[in-house]
Design a protein around this motif. Sequence first.
Motif, PDB file in Angstrom:
ATOM      1  N   MET A   1      11.314  13.696   3.311  1.00 55.86           N
ATOM      2  CA  MET A   1       9.722  13.457   2.977  1.00 55.86           C
ATOM      3  C   MET A   1      10.124  12.727   1.265  1.00 55.86           C
ATOM      4  O   MET A   1      11.055  13.417   0.232  1.00 55.86           O
ATOM      5  CB  MET A   1       9.212  14.641   2.768  1.00 55.86           C
ATOM      6  N   ARG A   2       8.907  12.016   1.005  1.00 53.62           N
ATOM      7  CA  ARG A   2       9.211  11.263  -0.465  1.00 53.62           C
ATOM      8  C   ARG A   2       7.747  11.285  -0.664  1.00 53.62           C
ATOM      9  O   ARG A   2       7.241  10.994   0.195  1.00 53.62           O
ATOM     10  CB  ARG A   2      10.136  10.303  -1.154  1.00 53.62           C
ATOM     11  N   ALA A   3       6.892  11.294  -2.486  1.00 55.94           N
ATOM     12  CA  ALA A   3       6.412  11.086  -2.316  1.00 55.94           C
ATOM     13  C   ALA A   3       6.008  10.322  -3.687  1.00 55.94           C
ATOM     14  O   ALA A   3       7.122  10.128  -4.519  1.00 55.94           O
ATOM     15  CB  ALA A   3       5.618  12.164  -3.743  1.00 55.94           C
ATOM     16  N   HIS A   4       5.122   8.679  -2.814  1.00 52.75           N
ATOM     17  CA  HIS A   4       5.235   8.044  -4.009  1.00 52.75           C
ATOM     18  C   HIS A   4       4.463   7.368  -4.795  1.00 52.75           C
ATOM     19  O   HIS A   4       2.895   7.228  -4.355  1.00 52.75           O
ATOM     20  CB  HIS A   4       5.346   6.427  -2.586  1.00 52.75           C
ATOM     21  N   LEU A   5       4.421   7.621  -5.657  1.00 51.74           N
ATOM     22  CA  LEU A   5       3.544   7.945  -7.058  1.00 51.74           C
ATOM     23  C   LEU A   5       3.493   6.669  -7.862  1.00 51.74           C
ATOM     24  O   LEU A   5       3.998   6.262  -8.299  1.00 51.74           O
ATOM     25  CB  LEU A   5       3.552   8.856  -8.209  1.00 51.74           C
ATOM     26  N   VAL A   6       1.554   6.164  -7.773  1.00 56.53           N
ATOM     27  CA  VAL A   6       1.702   4.937  -8.499  1.00 56.53           C
ATOM     28  C   VAL A   6       0.714   5.193  -9.876  1.00 56.53           C
ATOM     29  O   VAL A   6      -0.169   5.786  -9.457  1.00 56.53           O
ATOM     30  CB  VAL A   6       0.687   3.865  -7.388  1.00 56.53           C
ATOM     31  N   VAL A   7       1.496   4.803 -10.771  1.00 57.43           N
ATOM     32  CA  VAL A   7       1.333   5.118 -12.041  1.00 57.43           C
ATOM     33  C   VAL A   7       0.892   3.945 -13.212  1.00 57.43           C
ATOM     34  O   VAL A   7       1.106   2.972 -13.348  1.00 57.43           O
ATOM     35  CB  VAL A   7       2.651   6.313 -12.537  1.00 57.43           C
ATOM     36  N   GLY A   8       0.289   3.983 -13.889  1.00 55.92           N
ATOM     37  CA  GLY A   8      -0.065   2.787 -15.070  1.00 55.92           C
ATOM     38  C   GLY A   8      -1.060   2.717 -15.800  1.00 55.92           C
ATOM     39  O   GLY A   8      -0.915   1.912 -16.656  1.00 55.92           O
ATOM     40  N   GLY A   9      -2.151   2.767 -14.742  1.00 55.03           N
ATOM     41  CA  GLY A   9      -3.850   2.564 -14.806  1.00 55.03           C
ATOM     42  C   GLY A   9      -4.458   1.473 -14.588  1.00 55.03           C
ATOM     43  O   GLY A   9      -4.858   0.844 -15.422  1.00 55.03           O
ATOM     44  N   GLY A  10      -3.432   0.082 -14.390  1.00 62.12           N
ATOM     45  CA  GLY A  10      -3.015  -0.847 -13.817  1.00 62.12           C
ATOM     46  C   GLY A  10      -4.672  -1.299 -13.106  1.00 62.12           C
ATOM     47  O   GLY A  10      -5.402  -0.469 -11.861  1.00 62.12           O
ATOM     48  N   ASP A  11      -5.703  -2.414 -13.477  1.00 58.30           N
ATOM     49  CA  ASP A  11      -6.083  -2.479 -12.348  1.00 58.30           C
ATOM     50  C   ASP A  11      -6.133  -3.019 -10.233  1.00 58.30           C
ATOM     51  O   ASP A  11      -6.660  -2.865  -9.384  1.00 58.30           O
ATOM     52  CB  ASP A  11      -7.647  -3.514 -12.659  1.00 58.30           C
ATOM     53  N   HIS A  12      -4.585  -2.946 -10.889  1.00 55.88           N
ATOM     54  CA  HIS A  12      -3.879  -3.552  -9.563  1.00 55.88           C
ATOM     55  C   HIS A  12      -3.943  -2.471  -8.815  1.00 55.88           C
ATOM     56  O   HIS A  12      -2.847  -3.216  -7.934  1.00 55.88           O
ATOM     57  CB  HIS A  12      -3.136  -5.139  -9.903  1.00 55.88           C
ATOM     58  N   SER A  13      -3.961  -1.524  -9.222  1.00 53.16           N
ATOM     59  CA  SER A  13      -2.692  -0.049  -8.572  1.00 53.16           C
ATOM     60  C   SER A  13      -3.807  -0.079  -7.335  1.00 53.16           C
ATOM     61  O   SER A  13      -2.905   0.857  -6.718  1.00 53.16           O
ATOM     62  CB  SER A  13      -3.035   0.878  -9.626  1.00 53.16           C
ATOM     63  N   SER A  14      -4.454  -0.100  -6.794  1.00 54.52           N
ATOM     64  CA  SER A  14      -4.896  -0.042  -5.806  1.00 54.52           C
ATOM     65  C   SER A  14      -4.806  -0.649  -4.747  1.00 54.52           C
ATOM     66  O   SER A  14      -3.829  -0.620  -3.451  1.00 54.52           O
ATOM     67  CB  SER A  14      -6.716   0.068  -5.372  1.00 54.52           C
ATOM     68  N   ALA A  15      -4.130  -1.850  -5.020  1.00 54.92           N
ATOM     69  CA  ALA A  15      -3.595  -3.149  -4.164  1.00 54.92           C
ATOM     70  C   ALA A  15      -1.892  -2.497  -3.991  1.00 54.92           C
ATOM     71  O   ALA A  15      -1.537  -2.647  -3.290  1.00 54.92           O
ATOM     72  CB  ALA A  15      -3.461  -4.860  -4.527  1.00 54.92           C
ATOM     73  N   VAL A  16      -1.636  -2.060  -5.137  1.00 53.60           N
ATOM     74  CA  VAL A  16      -0.487  -1.510  -5.309  1.00 53.60           C
ATOM     75  C   VAL A  16      -0.121  -0.116  -4.613  1.00 53.60           C
ATOM     76  O   VAL A  16       1.067  -0.516  -3.262  1.00 53.60           O
ATOM     77  CB  VAL A  16       0.604  -1.427  -6.183  1.00 53.60           C
ATOM     78  N   THR A  17      -1.054   0.608  -4.193  1.00 45.37           N
ATOM     79  CA  THR A  17      -0.683   1.582  -3.881  1.00 45.37           C
ATOM     80  C   THR A  17      -0.678   1.145  -2.134  1.00 45.37           C
ATOM     81  O   THR A  17      -0.034   1.445  -0.619  1.00 45.37           O
ATOM     82  CB  THR A  17      -1.653   2.680  -3.694  1.00 45.37           C
ATOM     83  N   ALA A  18      -1.830   0.317  -2.075  1.00 44.86           N
ATOM     84  CA  ALA A  18      -2.248  -0.647   0.414  1.00 44.86           C
ATOM     85  C   ALA A  18      -1.142  -0.595  -0.006  1.00 44.86           C
ATOM     86  O   ALA A  18      -0.042  -0.739   1.510  1.00 44.86           O
ATOM     87  CB  ALA A  18      -3.377  -1.114   0.254  1.00 44.86           C
ATOM     88  N   GLU A  19      -0.009  -1.818  -0.573  1.00 47.06           N
ATOM     89  CA  GLU A  19       0.908  -2.012  -0.358  1.00 47.06           C
ATOM     90  C   GLU A  19       2.390  -1.209  -0.298  1.00 47.06           C
ATOM     91  O   GLU A  19       2.790  -1.536   1.115  1.00 47.06           O
ATOM     92  CB  GLU A  19       1.774  -3.137  -1.976  1.00 47.06           C
ATOM     93  N   VAL A  20       2.261  -0.052  -0.729  1.00 42.85           N
ATOM     94  CA  VAL A  20       3.305   0.386  -0.374  1.00 42.85           C
ATOM     95  C   VAL A  20       3.164   2.129   1.015  1.00 42.85           C
ATOM     96  O   VAL A  20       3.562   1.706   1.733  1.00 42.85           O
ATOM     97  CB  VAL A  20       3.176   1.851  -1.418  1.00 42.85           C
ATOM     98  N   VAL A  21       1.926   2.215   1.270  1.00 46.36           N
ATOM     99  CA  VAL A  21       1.560   2.691   2.308  1.00 46.36           C
ATOM    100  C   VAL A  21       1.968   2.205   3.665  1.00 46.36           C
ATOM    101  O   VAL A  21       2.322   2.273   4.716  1.00 46.36           O
ATOM    102  CB  VAL A  21      -0.496   3.167   2.381  1.00 46.36           C
ATOM    103  N   ALA A  22       1.224   0.488   3.507  1.00 45.35           N
ATOM    104  CA  ALA A  22       1.636  -0.621   4.717  1.00 45.35           C
ATOM    105  C   ALA A  22       3.335  -0.861   4.319  1.00 45.35           C
ATOM    106  O   ALA A  22       3.932   0.025   5.543  1.00 45.35           O
ATOM    107  CB  ALA A  22       1.020  -1.945   4.443  1.00 45.35           C
ATOM    108  N   ALA A  23       3.986  -0.186   3.628  1.00 50.85           N
ATOM    109  CA  ALA A  23       5.245  -1.161   3.993  1.00 50.85           C
ATOM    110  C   ALA A  23       6.256   0.488   4.312  1.00 50.85           C
ATOM    111  O   ALA A  23       6.731   0.455   5.521  1.00 50.85           O
ATOM    112  CB  ALA A  23       6.260  -0.893   2.391  1.00 50.85           C
ATOM    113  N   LEU A  24       5.578   1.221   3.719  1.00 46.90           N
ATOM    114  CA  LEU A  24       5.968   2.700   5.141  1.00 46.90           C
ATOM    115  C   LEU A  24       5.536   3.056   6.152  1.00 46.90           C
ATOM    116  O   LEU A  24       5.638   3.515   6.692  1.00 46.90           O
ATOM    117  CB  LEU A  24       5.794   3.749   3.947  1.00 46.90           C
TER     118      LEU A  24
END
Length: 303
Positions: free
Chosen positions: A1-24
């Motif tokens: 198990m690992r928690a993948h945290l998207v941080v930094g507050g950029g407007d593209h954070s939701s897109a990065v989150t979706a990419e991480v979810v898709a890859a996993l």
Amino acid sequence: MRAHLVVGGGDHSSAVTAEVVAALRNRQPGARPSNLETPVDPVVLAIDTHLDRVLAALDLPAPVVADLIATILPRDLPQLLRLAREIAQAQTAGHDLVVDVDIEVARLLDVPQRVARAFAAFVPVVGRWEVLVAPEGIGALPMPDPPVLAALREGAEMLDGLDRALADPMVTSLHLAAPDGPVGAARRADAEVLLALMGRTLTAVHPVSGAGVEYLPAPSADSGPRVQRDDDRWVLQIDVPGVRAADLELVRHDDEIVLGCAGRTRRVLLPSVLRRCEIERAGVAGGVLTLSMAPDPAVWPRG
């Protein structure tokens, strides 16, 4: 198990989150995003209710009240507790977790340890309130209700667990999705300093353009503090990746050492075998802090 945290507050954070979810999800169907919006946390509610009663009885100046509330109940405490619970639940269930963290990255990495320590310090005070704070016939401060003590203990435990998870690259991956320009650069610098004092680095840096993701070197499995015996001395090694000797401050405080760099600090609890030792030498090389420690004759048992 690992928690993948998207941080930094950029407007593209939701897109990065979706990419991480898709890859996993290609490898681990249990991976899922998480929404950190939450109702009032029971820990926050119990402590806040009693704090209001105490502060009303003390009648302190407004600036002092504001400082106390900011220390004990910081504005992002509900989100931090929610994140702590989600990571703990994911560990229990054995699935990955992906979270777009809507908390300033420096506060995410700094606040859990500080507030966990504050809660833990209040536990014995609240537990013996009638003796330490408001003896019968003398004190005027209201007695805490039983849920307050339980809330302090639970909050300290949850935040300490979150702090340990953030410091452990085997438990959490940190994806920085910060804005372009000076704001993003400052957030990255803050994150890198705080993580270095934790002994780790960012996992990846995702530019706004989406192209050219920067993956940082993966940490070794033994990245935590390491203790070795060297004749009649002990050697403690702590990873501080990217930190130079000239930039690192070191202070011994009871059973802890306080590491400082660029205005940020981190407390490290000494292993039990070293708590009755004195620091003789300290040096930094290759991103590793090495302390040579010898038994303190004033407290070490004589054979």
